[in-house]
Design an enzyme around this catalytic site. Structure first.
Site, short mmCIF file in Angstrom:
data_model
loop_
_atom_site.label_atom_id
_atom_site.label_comp_id
_atom_site.label_asym_id
_atom_site.label_seq_id
_atom_site.Cartn_x
_atom_site.Cartn_y
_atom_site.Cartn_z
N SER A 1 -2.14 3.95 2.99
CA SER A 1 -3.45 3.89 2.32
C SER A 1 -4.51 3.18 3.15
CB SER A 1 -3.34 3.15 0.99
OG SER A 1 -2.48 3.78 0.11
N SER B 1 0.85 -1.19 0.00
CA SER B 1 0.00 0.00 0.00
C SER B 1 0.88 1.24 0.00
CB SER B 1 -0.87 0.04 1.26
OG SER B 1 -0.07 0.43 2.38
N ASP B 2 0.33 2.34 -0.45
CA ASP B 2 1.00 3.62 -0.24
C ASP B 2 0.97 3.89 1.28
OD1 ASP B 2 2.27 6.04 -0.65
OD2 ASP B 2 1.07 6.55 -2.39
N CYS B 3 1.70 4.92 1.71
CA CYS B 3 1.94 5.11 3.15
C CYS B 3 1.01 6.17 3.76
CB CYS B 3 3.38 5.54 3.38
SG CYS B 3 4.61 4.57 2.48
#
Ligand SMILES: *[C@@H]1O[C@H](CO)[C@@H](O)[C@H](O)[C@H]1NC(C)=O
Ligand SMILES: *[C@@H]1O[C@H](CO)[C@@H](O)[C@H](O)[C@H]1NC(C)=O
Ligand SMILES: *[C@@H]1O[C@H](CO)[C@@H](O)[C@H](O)[C@H]1NC(C)=O
Ligand SMILES: *[C@@H]1O[C@H](CO)[C@@H](O)[C@H](O)[C@H]1NC(C)=O
Ligand SMILES: *[C@@H]1O[C@H](CO)[C@@H](O)[C@H](O)[C@H]1NC(C)=O
Length: 773
Positions: free
Chosen positions: A305, A301-303
């Site tokens: 998400s 995931s993005d940081c």
């Protein structure tokens, strides 16, 4: 990612602690910095040798299975987050997954640091400029150097093995602050960039496909290209995307990255797509990335998400549900801490089974195994001998210079202007807020470079210069016009280095307009009025600007776009200005007029125009309105001529007997059927450099398909860059797979090959190709 949060992390060490442990820190910091982090250290702990997951003669699946079955649920959960856990009884140290290498090893992300052992790494141009080279072998060559430096830094304990690069989102809207990080607006170019850079980073082609030099990650999946615009931010944005746009614009770079590049990771984005957060969408993750494209690796995931989909988007009622939904959708690793906090409760509540956790961490462990993390000390492994001597080598720095030269785009050149003569110019006025910059040249997701050559230094190494900043910074609130005019009035030529920096366009910062900031235009125009010699305008930026005023001003003889050209940017600019390098870059994105952004909301994701409401569409494939400069624009100091040598005129699709299209009048046929396969067309061209100066030249093969299925007005099928000496000619051939390359995506997301005349174009050449049944 939100690097600012993380950068604040490091300095939070208390002074007291530092003081008390001064001696031991001295000792441990030097040893910690010189030794890499790895598991299965059988030399220090021989009992580990009997553990199956440490046994390098077993296959990866067996080793991963062995490791997972030794872990408790609580231990497993620590392997779901970027700052992963350690299990000392099994000889597994902590591992930080988050490192970055967008255009050189970067200090963004807690996994990588510079120190006196490795004080800097080669900083290549920001990606948008490298893309402008349209040289696929350059993309791979850069990736290879970056992974060498990354692995060298890993070997001395300064970097991780997992790099969350490249960013391959389509540069859909010119205002996007992160457009600079991407390879531009065209799906084919972005696909080629993704594949090339990832292959260079991972280096799987040479040896075993199961051995990674470093693990790359294609991000941000998907339809992510808005950061913060007029009150809409990426954490809350729901991108409404048609099936057609998704499949023919947003997905292709990711598909190529996984299928052609064999990337080891994909990162899901912050935004929602059609009402679902991408990191919790089972169709997009498990369905497409793992199911259809067969990702061999992990989804991250993005940081952070997962936190965003719960706390900002309120997509689930409870945090446990958010954890369960994302894991069940196919997420393997959470950048952030959300899954570490809420997964155990989610399992206890029966929202997700332990087998799903096993599955996720297995993907993570398998990636680390392919990197050699579980193979004992890296010195005995491939790449184990790389070290500080391999970082910032002359050859690596030369490639950074060459990449900048290959990307720089000459947009305007009036006879008698560029190239400047190094002997005739006795005094060069160098003006502008970007003329003497260092950090601006390396854009974002940067590292500490080996060294810098500023534009001023580059130019001053060739001729005598008079420097005037003209504005105190790129915002240029009040231009200091008088001194700049004085310099230009007495100089043999004037170079203005203008444009943007991260205060104008950045992560979390989209632009509101396309005009040069503050009084930059005033400064340029006033200087041009009084300049004695030719005036060269250099735009340093990621996104395009509406510079029509300069395009139309006869006093401004030349315009160059130099992106953010990296550590050697100034040397590259000087080489182009003084004719030591013949410019060959081409714009990888449309430069729109200011009026475009006044009528198009950034939040409208539609690629195609809509006549009913005057929406003009996006990118060279769909937008038919006025441009300042167009996709593919770029001049050189030579004239390159094209001639068509051979191309088919008619191609027949052999449909099976009784096919419906024999009895009814079909406009298109399915491009994926048995009958539509391996229809390879050869197109041969002769290219000649009709000048005495040598230079690179990109040949673009475009096609305008028959207009069915709201197809693009033209699209890029292939490109090839050649280098030609003066008067030299070369044959260039393109292999076009009719079903794959000439087909378009229809309204339902299916690939169709339109029947009728496809107009192929190369430069001014046009060739009609009829597809029939
Ligand atoms: C590693 O696995 C191989 C193949 O199963 C086996 O023959 C060997 O004994 C194992 N090594 C150790 C140290 O257990
Ligand atoms: C493309 O890049 C490669 C790698 O740097 C370089 O060797 C080659 O000369 C470039 N091609 C052209 C046509 O400039
Ligand atoms: C957990 O596993 C059980 C037994 O295989 C299955 O019936 C159940 O649907 C699973 N639950 C979830 C949330 O996947
Ligand atoms: C250019 O900038 C550097 C600092 O980055 C400064 O030391 C130098 O004096 C500047 N050059 C001129 C000519 O002002
Ligand atoms: C090639 O250059 C010569 C000399 O400048 C010129 O006369 C000729 O028209 C050029 N040919 C083409 C095809 O551009």
């Amino acid at each position: 990612m939100a690097p600012a949060q993380n950068r604040n992390r490091a300095p939070k060490v208390s002074v007291l602690f530092l003081f008390l442990t001064y001696c031991s820190l001295q000792h441990s910091s030097s040893s910690a910095q010189s030794s890499p982090v790895f598991a299965c250290d059988v030399v220090s702990n021989p009992s580990l040798a009997s553990l199956g997951f440490c046994n390098t003669s077993l296959g990866i699946d067996l080793r991963v299975g062995d490791l997972v079955k030794r872990l408790t649920l609580q231990e497993k959960i620590t392997f779901l987050v970027d700052s992963a856990g350690s299990v000392s009884r099994l000889g597994i140290p902590k591992y930080e997954w988050w490192s970055e290498a967008l255009h050189g090893v970067s200090y963004v992300g807690p996994g990588t640091h510079f120190s006196n052992v490795v004080p800097g790494a080669t900083s290549f141009p920001q990606v948008i400029l490298t893309a402008a080279s349209f040289n696929a072998s350059l993309f791979q060559a850069i990736g290879k150097v970056v992974s060498t430096e990354a692995r060298a830094m890993y070997n001395v304990g300064l970097a991780g093995l997992t790099f969350w690069s490249p960013n391959i989102n389509i540069f859909r809207d010119p205002r996007w602050g992160r457009g600079q990080e991407t390879p531009g607006e065209d799906p084919l170019l972005a696909s080629k960039y993704a594949t090339g850079y990832v292959k260079g980073l991972q280096q799987t082609d040479g040896g075993s496909p199961n051995r990674l030099k470093v693990a790359a990650c294609c991000k941000h999946y998907t339809a992510y290209d808005l950061d913060n615009w007029k009150g809409t931010d990426r954490y809350h944005f729901n991108a409404m995307v048609t099936k057609q746009d998704l499949d023919d614009t947003f997905q292709p770079p990711f598909k190529s990255c996984v299928i052609d590049g064999n990337v080891a990771s994909v990162m899901c984005s912050y935004n929602q797509v059609n009402g679902k957060p991408t990191c919790a969408d089972p169709d997009l993750l498990a369905g497409v990335i793992r199911g259809q494209w067969k990702l061999n690796g992990y989804i991250v995931s993005d940081c952070d998400s997962v936190d965003v989909l719960y706390n900002s988007q309120h997509y689930t009622k409870t945090p446990e549900e958010a954890a369960a939904k994302s894991i069940l959708a196919g997420l393997d690793l959470n950048c952030g801490s959300f899954l570490g906090k809420h997964t155990e409760a989610a399992v206890k509540a029966g929202l997700v089974n332990e087998s799903a956790i096993d599955n996720a961490i297995s993907n993570n462990f398998a990636t680390l195994m392919r990197l050699g993390f579980f193979d004992g000390h890296p010195s005995k492994q491939p790449y184990g001998q790389l070290g500080p001597k391999d970082v910032c080598t002359q050859a690596n720095q030369d490639l950074a210079l060459d990449a900048a030269r290959q990307g720089i785009v000459l947009l305007k050149n009036t006879a008698g202007s560029l190239p400047l003569s190094p002997t005739a110019i006795k005094n060069l006025a160098v003006i502008g807020p970007n003329a003497n910059v260092t950090k601006t040249m390396i854009g974002n997701y940067e590292g500490t470079p080996c060294k810098y050559t500023t534009p001023l230094q580059g130019l001053a190494a060739v001729v005598a210069t008079t420097y005037q900043a003209g504005c105190s910074n790129v915002q240029c609130g009040t231009a200091q016009v008088d001194d700049a005019k004085k310099a230009a009035a007495s100089a043999d030529a004037t170079v203005l280095v203008m444009g943007a920096d991260q205060s104008i366009e950045a992560e979390g910062r989209d632009r509101l307009d396309l005009l040069l900031p503050g009084q930059q235009q005033l400064l340029i125009t006033e200087v041009a009025k009084v300049a004695k010699g030719p005036v060269i305008l250099i735009i340093m930026s990621g996104g395009g600007f509406d510079v029509s005023f300069a395009k139309n001003d006869p006093k401004i003889k030349s315009i160059l776009w130099v992106g953010y050209p990296g550590q050697a940017g100034g040397a590259a600019i000087a080489d182009v200005c003084f004719g030591r390098y013949n410019p060959s870059g081409r714009l990888p994105m449309t430069w729109y007029p200011q009026s475009y952004v006044e009528k198009v909301p950034m939040t409208n994701m539609n690629m195609r125009p809509d006549a009913s409401n005057g929406y003009p569409g996006r990118t060279y494939r769909f937008y038919t309105g006025e441009t300042v400069y167009a996709f593919g624009d770029g001049l050189s100091y030579s004239t390159m001529n094209h001639e068509l040598v051979r191309a088919p005129k008619i191609v027949a699709i052999p449909l099976e007997e009784g096919h419906v299209c024999y009895s009814s009048n079909c406009k298109s046929v399915d491009a994926v059927e048995q009958s539509c396969q391996n229809l390879n067309l050869d197109i041969h061209l002769r290219v000649k450099n009709n000048a005495s100066i040598s230079g690179g030249h990109t040949i673009f093969l475009f096609s305008t398909p028959p207009s069915v299925h709201k197809s693009p007005q033209k699209h890029l099928l292939a490109f090839e860059k050649v280098f030609l000496k003066g008067q030299e000619e070369a044959l260039v051939s393109f292999k076009v797979d009719a079903c794959k390359d000439l087909s378009v995506v229809d309204e339902l997301g299916n690939r169709k090959l339109a029947l009728g005349d496809h107009l192929l174009h190369v430069g001014n050449l046009k060739h009609s190709l009829t597809i029939r049944i």
